[in-house]
Design an enzyme around this catalytic site. Structure first.
Site, PDB file in Angstrom:
ATOM      1  N   ASP A  33      62.332 -94.051  75.919  1.00 54.61           N
ATOM      2  CA  ASP A  33      62.426 -95.095  76.948  1.00 54.61           C
ATOM      3  C   ASP A  33      63.910 -95.187  77.875  1.00 54.61           C
ATOM      4  O   ASP A  33      63.987 -96.005  78.360  1.00 54.61           O
ATOM      5  CB  ASP A  33      62.284 -96.561  76.414  1.00 54.61           C
TER       6      ASP A  33
ATOM      7  N   ASP B 139      53.243 -95.368  78.981  1.00 55.83           N
ATOM      8  CA  ASP B 139      54.392 -96.034  79.510  1.00 55.83           C
ATOM      9  C   ASP B 139      55.350 -94.838  79.827  1.00 55.83           C
ATOM     10  O   ASP B 139      56.237 -94.755  80.635  1.00 55.83           O
ATOM     11  CB  ASP B 139      54.807 -97.118  78.529  1.00 55.83           C
TER      12      ASP B 139
END
Length: 399
Positions: free
Chosen positions: A109, A160
């Protein structure tokens, strides 16, 4: 719609100014130890967390977005954007992110963490600190690339991850390292192959055999069931594939972006409110909304509109985006809260919903900026969303 949005943001900012007429200096030190991620469900107060989390970049990026709003709309008594130096606050609140590294548990991320530094480069392309940060985060992400699977990953691959690929393109442009671009393309191609269902919906999680690269399992982590469609994941897909087309001009990405966007819009319920999962049952109630998924998909649809090849398709996505934006504002705008939007679903299986969410607010502000930039008539005429800054900072301004 425009009247509602203007009234909402005007009132929200006046509420914040009534609490305190200045942004206190403690903001400059705040990010050294904690950051806002989501609110509680009753008073709407931000809950603070260590910077070692994937959401850390969104609040500094929000401050940059407010600086952009000031540049687009100017500072007036009505919008009160002169209350703070948004650029200075964005820079100072990004400092705590510079020390984050591969040992901080951020995993795949880091692309989200890079957002404020990418925003800084849009303002000052020669800022060496921001250049180094973008390159460092891209290097961290590239180190997670598994050539057998064809993806960057953290044990599994989630939809994501499409949002993290932009930092690879940004660093490739800064360094000339074409391998970073190739990694992004490989990841997107593998995701396109294995995460997208034939009807345009998406799986949240795909597990791979690291020895053979074969798919082991397709499932959810935050959705209703393994075969359902988690709305925030679908929104990530809309934005992610539209962004891939922007960077590569590969028509497969445009086709995929259209496909997942069409699913999103055609599967909205009759009230137009984005549910946390498109397949979650209505009974027993509640089936909560997710205002963050709504804000994200608005940005994705507007990005897709900017890539479109015909005026009709462009208008289709703009109409879809503004419809979602109107409906979520009607439902979720809550001026008494510290967040701009309520009705966010962080993680339904973990019983974390009906909150404000920092990335929901970030993408909400960006949506307003995008509409002005795109010269969408109502936004251009009135510079709607002009008073968005107040509630966004009310947790700081409040006594």
């Amino acid at each position: 719609m425009a009247t509602l949005l203007r009234a909402a943001f005007d009132f929200a900012f006046k509420q914040a100014l009534m609490r305190r007429n200045k942004v206190p200096q403690r903001l400059r030190l705040f990010f050294a130890h904690s950051i806002p991620q989501y609110t509680d469900t009753s008073a709407g107060d931000w809950q603070d967390f260590s910077p070692n989390t994937w959401t850390s970049g969104f609040y500094p990026a929000t401050l940059y977005a407010l600086n952009a709003r000031q540049q687009l709309c100017g500072s007036t008594p009505a919008n009160a954007l002169s209350v703070a130096d948004w650029l200075d606050l964005g820079r100072s609140s990004s400092d705590a992110l510079l020390s984050l590294n591969a040992n901080n548990g951020l995993g795949h991320d880091v692309g989200f963490i890079s957002y404020p530094f990418a925003e800084e480069l849009a303002v000052n392309p020669n800022n060496q600190t921001a250049i180094n940060a973008v390159n460092n985060f891209a290097t961290m992400l590239a180190a997670r690339f598994d050539p057998i699977v064809g993806c960057t990953r953290n044990f599994t691959v989630i939809i994501d991850n499409m949002m993290n690929l932009e930092v690879l393109f940004q660093s490739a442009a800064l360094t000339g390292n074409s391998t970073l671009r190739e990694i992004a393309i490989s990841h997107a191609n593998t995701t396109m192959k294995n995460h997208i269902r034939t009807d345009g919906s998406t799986w949240h999680v795909v597990e791979y055999n690291s020895t053979t690269g074969a798919v082991i399992k397709k499932r959810t982590s935050q959705g209703f069931s393994d075969n359902s469609t988690w709305s925030r994941g679908q929104a990530w897909a809309v934005y992610g594939f539209a962004n891939m087309y922007k960077y590569t001009n590969d028509s497969d990405y445009l086709t995929t972006a259209r496909k997942v966007a069409t699913y999103f819009l055609t599967n909205l319920p009759s009230d137009g409110i984005v549910p946390w999962d498109f397949n979650a049952p209505l009974t027993p109630p509640p089936r909560p909304a997710d205002s963050s998924a709504a804000a994200i998909v608005v940005n994705g649809l507007l990005l897709l509109a900017q890539q479109e090849t015909t005026a009709a398709l462009k208008q289709q996505w703009i109409d879809g985006a503004t419809g979602v934006l109107n409906n979520i504002t009607t439902l979720a705008w809550k001026p008494s809260w510290q967040s701009l939007l309520s009705n966010g679903t962080v993680n339904w299986p973990a019983n974390n919903f009906l909150t404000g969410i920092v990335y929901g607010d970030y993408y909400y502000i960006r949506a307003g900026n995008q509409l002005v930039t795109m010269d969408w008539h109502p936004a251009r005429q009135r510079c709607y969303f002009h008073s968005i800054s107040g509630t966004c900072l009310s947790w700081i301004i409040a006594a």
